[in-house]
Design a protein around this motif. Structure first.
Motif, PDB file in Angstrom:
ATOM      1  N   LYS A 189      30.914  73.225 -47.819  1.00  0.00           N
ATOM      2  CA  LYS A 189      30.502  73.102 -49.219  1.00  0.00           C
ATOM      3  C   LYS A 189      29.055  72.623 -49.314  1.00  0.00           C
ATOM      4  O   LYS A 189      28.268  73.145 -50.118  1.00  0.00           O
ATOM      5  N   GLU A 190      28.714  71.624 -48.505  1.00  0.00           N
ATOM      6  CA  GLU A 190      27.352  71.108 -48.531  1.00  0.00           C
ATOM      7  C   GLU A 190      26.354  72.177 -48.081  1.00  0.00           C
ATOM      8  O   GLU A 190      25.245  72.272 -48.610  1.00  0.00           O
ATOM      9  N   ALA A 191      26.750  72.979 -47.098  1.00  0.00           N
ATOM     10  CA  ALA A 191      25.876  74.072 -46.648  1.00  0.00           C
ATOM     11  C   ALA A 191      25.622  75.056 -47.784  1.00  0.00           C
ATOM     12  O   ALA A 191      24.485  75.517 -47.975  1.00  0.00           O
ATOM     13  N   ILE A 192      26.648  75.390 -48.549  1.00  0.00           N
ATOM     14  CA  ILE A 192      26.482  76.320 -49.672  1.00  0.00           C
ATOM     15  C   ILE A 192      25.571  75.715 -50.734  1.00  0.00           C
ATOM     16  O   ILE A 192      24.682  76.392 -51.266  1.00  0.00           O
ATOM     17  N   ARG A 193      25.774  74.447 -51.040  1.00  0.00           N
ATOM     18  CA  ARG A 193      24.932  73.778 -52.040  1.00  0.00           C
ATOM     19  C   ARG A 193      23.461  73.767 -51.636  1.00  0.00           C
ATOM     20  O   ARG A 193      22.586  73.985 -52.467  1.00  0.00           O
ATOM     21  N   THR A 194      23.198  73.474 -50.371  1.00  0.00           N
ATOM     22  CA  THR A 194      21.820  73.214 -49.940  1.00  0.00           C
ATOM     23  C   THR A 194      21.140  74.385 -49.251  1.00  0.00           C
ATOM     24  O   THR A 194      19.916  74.453 -49.227  1.00  0.00           O
ATOM     25  N   GLU A 195      21.933  75.323 -48.677  1.00  0.00           N
ATOM     26  CA  GLU A 195      21.343  76.433 -47.938  1.00  0.00           C
ATOM     27  C   GLU A 195      21.665  77.804 -48.520  1.00  0.00           C
ATOM     28  O   GLU A 195      21.138  78.808 -48.060  1.00  0.00           O
ATOM     29  N   GLY A 196      22.539  77.839 -49.514  1.00  0.00           N
ATOM     30  CA  GLY A 196      22.909  79.118 -50.102  1.00  0.00           C
ATOM     31  C   GLY A 196      24.166  79.694 -49.483  1.00  0.00           C
ATOM     32  O   GLY A 196      24.921  79.004 -48.794  1.00  0.00           O
TER      33      GLY A 196
END
Length: 418
Positions: free
Chosen positions: A168-175
């Motif tokens: 989830k954090e990867a999606i928020r911060t990296e797309g």
């Protein structure tokens, strides 16, 4: 003592899978009609009509599209889901991390991945076309690490084994996160306006898509194979313009999750390998080096990390590998590919880049061939080295069985634009 290993991280052609071209009209059912009607999910004895009218709330819900980071929908040709979805993830990353709208052509990248106009790299059998053969996101990444169609990979994080919260954090911060997934028709369903998939045993993928959001409260009843818990990933697909988004239960395995960042910045890229296919293990620290003969301003160094949290030290030395001219430390949370910008760009001509890796170091690895494809490496003397017992050993020599040949060190010299 330095130990050498066979091909590992890069993967073999057994993993070169993609959504194959439809073989019959039944194969494209998901593109032309709902895979499962809600009525088919009811017990035979039930006469009650179920209304599937779930509406998400704010709690536990996130969507890149709703946040204003949606990217154009791309529809794949034949078995190109892997490269189409990878370029979508690249465009998503640029929008989320830099606020830039970019367009990466998947078919130019596809041509670069399987180019026959080179002496080493991945090659398909003469009777196979790149469009139908398939591939996976990491192949797109290693191709872009050497530049393709003007685009250069600056980072690709491998989230294999990551927790749900880390994804989830990867999606928020990296797309968008690019993943492999099973695409079995028997696991698909339609529930009201929702297309869904739950495939808890699907651990071998044949399709590639992008995760663009999630809903922790998505109803577990909204799957043909009922889930044990609520919650699903929001998926952006590429098989048709009609069914672009669907939901995949948290219980479905996520395979080979990667993020990709690309740029058109930087100048020349000098590299001796086409992929990172193996590792060498020198114990607590493994030291490899590449010697370069190219004048200009060295702006960055590219390499792969083989473990989460791996530490590196980059050294710029003279071409004889003796005098240290510059050093810089780096550490990365996730294994993958990383472009290390030099704090002080260096004027160079004949020189070496040495990298000290905590633990194992990436190398090109040996050759591979089957009836469908092959990987052909080549290593010239005096180019790539590994430090062993205080001495520099030339990696072009087959120091063990040829199947274990390390070939080139995975170190790239990236120059500033002139």
């Amino acid at each position: 003592m330095t130990r050498f290993y066979k091909l590992t991280a890069f993967g073999l052609c057994l993993l070169l899978t993609g959504c194959a071209a439809p073989q019959s009209s039944s194969d494209i059912q998901a593109e032309s009609a709902p895979a499962e009607s809600a009525a088919e999910t009811l017990p035979e004895s039930s006469t009650e009509e179920i209304v599937y009218d779930y509406v998400h709330g704010e709690d536990g819900y996130f969507s890149l599209i709703d946040e204003g980071f949606g990217t154009p929908v791309k529809v794949q040709e034949s078995g190109t889901c892997w490269v189409v979805s990878a370029t979508t993830a690249m465009e998503s990353n640029a929008l989320v991390t830099r606020g830039e709208t970019i367009e990466v052509d998947p078919y130019k990248l596809l041509d670069a991945c399987y180019s026959r106009d080179r002496k080493e790299g991945w090659f398909l059998a003469e009777n196979l076309s790149p469009e139908s053969f398939g591939g996976w996101g990491w192949l797109a990444a290693v191709t872009l690490a050497n530049r393709a169609d003007g685009w250069l990979l600056t980072e690709s994080n491998n989230y294999t084994g990551a927790s749900r919260e880390q994804l989830k954090e990867a999606i928020r911060t990296e797309g968008a996160v690019n993943i492999g997934i099973t695409d079995r028709q028997s696991k698909k369903g339609f529930f009201g306006e929702y297309q869904t998939v739950n495939d808890p045993t699907g651990d071998a993928y044949d399709h590639a898509v992008d995760i663009v959001g999630w809903d922790d409260h998505f109803p577990k009843e909204y799957f043909r194979e009922k889930a044990k818990q609520d919650g699903a990933w929001l998926i952006q697909n590429s098989t048709s313009e009609k069914y672009v988004f669907y939901w995949v239960s948290y219980e479905t395995p996520i395979i080979d999750p990667y993020t990709f960042s690309v740029t058109r910045d930087y100048g020349d890229v000098i590299a001796y390998e086409q992929a990172s296919g193996s590792t060498v293990d020198g114990g607590d620290e493994t030291v490899t080096a590449n010697v370069f003969h190219h004048a200009g301003t060295l702006a960055a160094v590219g390499t792969y990390t083989v473990a989460d949290g791996q530490k590196l030290t980059v050294e710029i030395r003279d071409a004889a590998l003796e005098n240290v001219l510059y050093t810089q430390d780096a550490q990365y949370d996730h294994k993958g590919y990383h472009l290390i910008d030099l704090d002080t760009p260096q004027a160079v001509s004949d020189y070496a880049i040495v990298i000290r890796y905590e633990g194992e170091a990436p190398v090109e690895g040996g050759s591979y061939e089957d009836s469908f494809c092959s990987y052909r490496p080549s290593a010239d003397p005096g180019v790539s080295f590994i430090e062993s017992d205080g001495e520099w050993m030339d990696l072009s020599a087959n120091v063990t069985d040829p199947a274990y040949a390390p070939n080139n060190a995975c170190i790239k010299a990236v120059y500033a634009k002139s």
